[in-house]
Motif scaffolding. Structure first.
Motif, PDB file in Angstrom:
ATOM      1  N   PRO A  28     -22.827  33.116  -0.137  1.00  0.00           N
ATOM      2  CA  PRO A  28     -24.070  33.498   0.551  1.00  0.00           C
ATOM      3  C   PRO A  28     -23.862  34.538   1.652  1.00  0.00           C
ATOM      4  N   SER A  29     -22.609  34.872   1.959  1.00  0.00           N
ATOM      5  CA  SER A  29     -22.371  35.871   3.008  1.00  0.00           C
ATOM      6  C   SER A  29     -21.578  37.046   2.447  1.00  0.00           C
ATOM      7  N   TRP A  49     -27.207  34.370   4.442  1.00  0.00           N
ATOM      8  CA  TRP A  49     -28.064  33.195   4.578  1.00  0.00           C
ATOM      9  C   TRP A  49     -27.597  32.118   3.627  1.00  0.00           C
ATOM     10  N   GLN A  50     -27.538  30.912   4.110  1.00  0.00           N
ATOM     11  CA  GLN A  50     -27.279  29.733   3.293  1.00  0.00           C
ATOM     12  C   GLN A  50     -28.646  29.104   3.050  1.00  0.00           C
TER      13      GLN A  50
END
Length: 120
Positions: A28-29, A49-50
């Motif tokens: 996610p990053s 964002w997670q």
């Protein structure tokens, strides 16, 4: 000295750029490099964002050139950047592990700053 500085800048930018692409495609990053050549600060940060509501952000590595030496402020890698710099031909005496206390740097295989490094 200027030739060394240009080479050191190239090495740092190359290492951080390569490492910015490490990771899982499903992560996610993502890694982002920030190069301030005027002040000789070089960073790798991750952001993303997670899910929809959990922000991920952090500095992965911060390196600067100080008093003609590569000064590693922070390193969030298992594979040491200092070792990679040595493999690229940078003398150990020109690499300072800035994340170690000044007294402990004397115990490493790497360099120190001639000035009072505790002021940084």
């Amino acid at each position: 000295m200027a030739a060394n500085l240009d080479l050191y800048r190239q090495h740092i930018k190359s290492i951080l750029t390569e490492r910015s692409q490490w990771g899982n495609a499903n992560s996610p990053s993502k890694g982002h490099v920030v190069f301030d050549e005027e002040r000789d600060h070089y960073l790798l940060v991750n952001s993303g964002w997670q899910g929809n509501d959990w922000r991920l952000y952090g500095t992965v590595s911060h390196i600067r050139i100080l008093e003609g030496k590569i000064y590693i402020e922070y390193e969030g890698f298992e594979d040491a950047i200092a070792d990679e710099l040595v493999r690229l031909g940078v003398p150990r005496s020109d690499i300072v592990l800035g994340y170690k206390p000044p007294a402990a740097r004397k115990l490493t295989q790497f360099g120190e700053l001639p000035s009072d490094s505790s002021r940084f």
